[in-house]
Design a protein around this motif. Structure first.
Motif, PDB file in Angstrom:
ATOM      1  N   MET A   1      -7.827 -54.742   6.608  1.00  0.00           N
ATOM      2  CA  MET A   1      -5.943 -56.156   7.096  1.00  0.00           C
ATOM      3  C   MET A   1      -5.830 -56.204   5.446  1.00  0.00           C
ATOM      4  O   MET A   1      -4.876 -56.376   5.893  1.00  0.00           O
ATOM      5  N   ARG A   2      -6.189 -55.838   4.395  1.00  0.00           N
ATOM      6  CA  ARG A   2      -5.848 -56.522   2.936  1.00  0.00           C
ATOM      7  C   ARG A   2      -4.327 -55.798   2.431  1.00  0.00           C
ATOM      8  O   ARG A   2      -3.389 -55.763   2.004  1.00  0.00           O
ATOM      9  N   ARG A   3      -4.665 -54.443   3.366  1.00  0.00           N
ATOM     10  CA  ARG A   3      -4.045 -52.955   2.781  1.00  0.00           C
ATOM     11  C   ARG A   3      -2.600 -53.594   3.420  1.00  0.00           C
ATOM     12  O   ARG A   3      -1.645 -53.216   3.364  1.00  0.00           O
ATOM     13  N   LEU A   4      -2.642 -53.500   4.961  1.00  0.00           N
ATOM     14  CA  LEU A   4      -1.760 -53.732   5.577  1.00  0.00           C
ATOM     15  C   LEU A   4      -0.881 -55.564   5.203  1.00  0.00           C
ATOM     16  O   LEU A   4      -0.060 -55.701   4.668  1.00  0.00           O
ATOM     17  N   THR A   5      -2.093 -56.431   4.857  1.00  0.00           N
ATOM     18  CA  THR A   5      -0.716 -57.567   4.149  1.00  0.00           C
ATOM     19  C   THR A   5      -0.555 -56.765   2.843  1.00  0.00           C
ATOM     20  O   THR A   5       0.796 -57.513   2.686  1.00  0.00           O
ATOM     21  N   ALA A   6      -0.940 -56.536   2.031  1.00  0.00           N
ATOM     22  CA  ALA A   6      -0.156 -56.069   0.960  1.00  0.00           C
ATOM     23  C   ALA A   6       1.335 -55.146   0.741  1.00  0.00           C
ATOM     24  O   ALA A   6       2.588 -55.459   0.505  1.00  0.00           O
ATOM     25  N   ALA A   7       0.689 -54.367   1.914  1.00  0.00           N
ATOM     26  CA  ALA A   7       1.787 -53.194   2.740  1.00  0.00           C
ATOM     27  C   ALA A   7       2.805 -54.456   3.552  1.00  0.00           C
ATOM     28  O   ALA A   7       4.539 -54.120   2.991  1.00  0.00           O
ATOM     29  N   LEU A   8       2.793 -55.197   3.594  1.00  0.00           N
ATOM     30  CA  LEU A   8       3.871 -56.045   4.784  1.00  0.00           C
ATOM     31  C   LEU A   8       4.385 -57.068   3.835  1.00  0.00           C
ATOM     32  O   LEU A   8       6.235 -57.730   3.763  1.00  0.00           O
ATOM     33  N   VAL A   9       3.412 -57.120   2.847  1.00  0.00           N
ATOM     34  CA  VAL A   9       4.557 -58.416   1.383  1.00  0.00           C
ATOM     35  C   VAL A   9       5.674 -57.128   0.437  1.00  0.00           C
ATOM     36  O   VAL A   9       6.159 -58.050   0.248  1.00  0.00           O
ATOM     37  N   LEU A  10       5.019 -56.320   0.722  1.00  0.00           N
ATOM     38  CA  LEU A  10       5.807 -55.382  -1.035  1.00  0.00           C
ATOM     39  C   LEU A  10       6.824 -55.365   0.263  1.00  0.00           C
ATOM     40  O   LEU A  10       8.295 -54.924  -0.126  1.00  0.00           O
ATOM     41  N   LEU A  11       7.111 -54.668   1.584  1.00  0.00           N
ATOM     42  CA  LEU A  11       8.144 -55.072   2.419  1.00  0.00           C
ATOM     43  C   LEU A  11       9.218 -56.135   2.723  1.00  0.00           C
ATOM     44  O   LEU A  11      10.159 -55.464   2.049  1.00  0.00           O
TER      45      LEU A  11
ATOM     46  N   LEU B   1       9.535 -57.967  -0.177  1.00  0.00           N
ATOM     47  CA  LEU B   1       9.888 -58.524  -0.824  1.00  0.00           C
ATOM     48  C   LEU B   1      10.693 -57.286  -1.959  1.00  0.00           C
ATOM     49  O   LEU B   1      12.132 -57.963  -1.643  1.00  0.00           O
ATOM     50  N   LEU B   2      10.810 -55.738  -0.849  1.00  0.00           N
ATOM     51  CA  LEU B   2      11.432 -54.953  -1.164  1.00  0.00           C
ATOM     52  C   LEU B   2      12.990 -55.383  -0.050  1.00  0.00           C
ATOM     53  O   LEU B   2      14.267 -55.183  -0.186  1.00  0.00           O
ATOM     54  N   LEU B   3      12.474 -56.002   0.781  1.00  0.00           N
ATOM     55  CA  LEU B   3      14.013 -56.310   1.888  1.00  0.00           C
ATOM     56  C   LEU B   3      14.562 -57.823   1.357  1.00  0.00           C
ATOM     57  O   LEU B   3      16.197 -57.490   0.916  1.00  0.00           O
ATOM     58  N   CYS B   4      14.373 -58.269   0.777  1.00  0.00           N
ATOM     59  CA  CYS B   4      14.895 -60.052  -0.421  1.00  0.00           C
ATOM     60  C   CYS B   4      15.253 -59.296  -1.291  1.00  0.00           C
ATOM     61  O   CYS B   4      16.880 -59.623  -1.473  1.00  0.00           O
ATOM     62  N   GLY B   5      14.614 -57.980  -1.946  1.00  0.00           N
ATOM     63  CA  GLY B   5      15.663 -57.804  -3.163  1.00  0.00           C
ATOM     64  C   GLY B   5      16.635 -56.395  -2.815  1.00  0.00           C
ATOM     65  O   GLY B   5      17.995 -57.037  -3.332  1.00  0.00           O
ATOM     66  N   CYS B   6      16.795 -55.714  -1.585  1.00  0.00           N
ATOM     67  CA  CYS B   6      18.004 -55.347  -0.541  1.00  0.00           C
ATOM     68  C   CYS B   6      19.447 -56.132  -0.343  1.00  0.00           C
ATOM     69  O   CYS B   6      20.259 -56.383  -0.886  1.00  0.00           O
ATOM     70  N   VAL B   7      18.970 -57.402  -0.138  1.00  0.00           N
ATOM     71  CA  VAL B   7      19.587 -58.205   0.640  1.00  0.00           C
ATOM     72  C   VAL B   7      20.179 -58.980  -0.438  1.00  0.00           C
ATOM     73  O   VAL B   7      21.771 -59.177  -1.140  1.00  0.00           O
ATOM     74  N   TRP B   8      19.262 -59.235  -1.744  1.00  0.00           N
ATOM     75  CA  TRP B   8      20.475 -59.995  -2.889  1.00  0.00           C
ATOM     76  C   TRP B   8      20.877 -59.287  -4.327  1.00  0.00           C
ATOM     77  O   TRP B   8      21.479 -59.719  -4.461  1.00  0.00           O
ATOM     78  N   SER B   9      20.502 -57.881  -4.069  1.00  0.00           N
ATOM     79  CA  SER B   9      21.774 -57.142  -4.660  1.00  0.00           C
ATOM     80  C   SER B   9      23.118 -56.459  -3.831  1.00  0.00           C
ATOM     81  O   SER B   9      24.353 -56.446  -4.520  1.00  0.00           O
ATOM     82  N   ALA B  10      22.324 -55.941  -2.493  1.00  0.00           N
ATOM     83  CA  ALA B  10      23.536 -56.641  -2.434  1.00  0.00           C
ATOM     84  C   ALA B  10      24.801 -57.912  -1.818  1.00  0.00           C
ATOM     85  O   ALA B  10      26.240 -57.165  -2.084  1.00  0.00           O
ATOM     86  N   ARG B  11      23.896 -58.276  -1.990  1.00  0.00           N
ATOM     87  CA  ARG B  11      24.860 -60.082  -1.737  1.00  0.00           C
ATOM     88  C   ARG B  11      25.943 -59.801  -3.633  1.00  0.00           C
ATOM     89  O   ARG B  11      26.909 -60.696  -3.433  1.00  0.00           O
ATOM     90  N   SER B  12      24.884 -59.687  -4.158  1.00  0.00           N
ATOM     91  CA  SER B  12      24.745 -60.380  -5.266  1.00  0.00           C
ATOM     92  C   SER B  12      26.767 -58.907  -5.884  1.00  0.00           C
ATOM     93  O   SER B  12      27.628 -59.403  -6.751  1.00  0.00           O
TER      94      SER B  12
END
Length: 111
Positions: free
Chosen positions: A1-11, A13-24
């Motif tokens: 369960m911890r791995r799934l949670t860590a993977a979802l959090v990482l995903l 964060l990556l999606l937020c970073g992609c949206v932020w970079s595109a908007r910037s």
């Protein structure tokens, strides 16, 4: 369960970073284009130069260099009102419109 949670959090964060970079990138290019359309080349160039550290991390360096060269060519032809200046200005506006498109997640960009 911890791995799934860590993977979802990482995903997330990556999606937020992609949206932020595109908007910037979109924000910088829009502000520079707006300044250029109003005829304020110095302000457009200042916006572009101020964003260089950010853009250097988000865009291919060839695109940044070519856009910077267009700013320089347009500044050099400032006194000239001929066709060459209009062509450089149109090319620069087209490039500033194209750069945000490169960052969007579209089928054309993926394939």
């Amino acid at each position: 369960m911890r791995r799934l949670t860590a993977a979802l959090v990482l995903l997330a964060l990556l999606l937020c970073g992609c949206v932020w970079s595109a908007r910037s990138v979109e924000r910088v290019c829009k502000n520079a284009s707006d300044a250029l359309r109003t005829g304020d080349l110095a302000a457009a160039h200042a916006i572009w130069e101020d964003a260089q550290p950010l853009l250097g991390a988000l865009l291919p360096h060839e695109e940044i260099d070519e856009t910077g060269l267009l700013f320089e060519r347009l500044a050099a032809a400032e006194a000239d009102n001929g066709d060459e200046r209009r062509l450089d200005r149109a090319e620069l506006l087209a490039r500033l419109g194209h750069l945000p498109e490169m960052e969007k997640a579209t089928v054309r960009n993926i394939f």
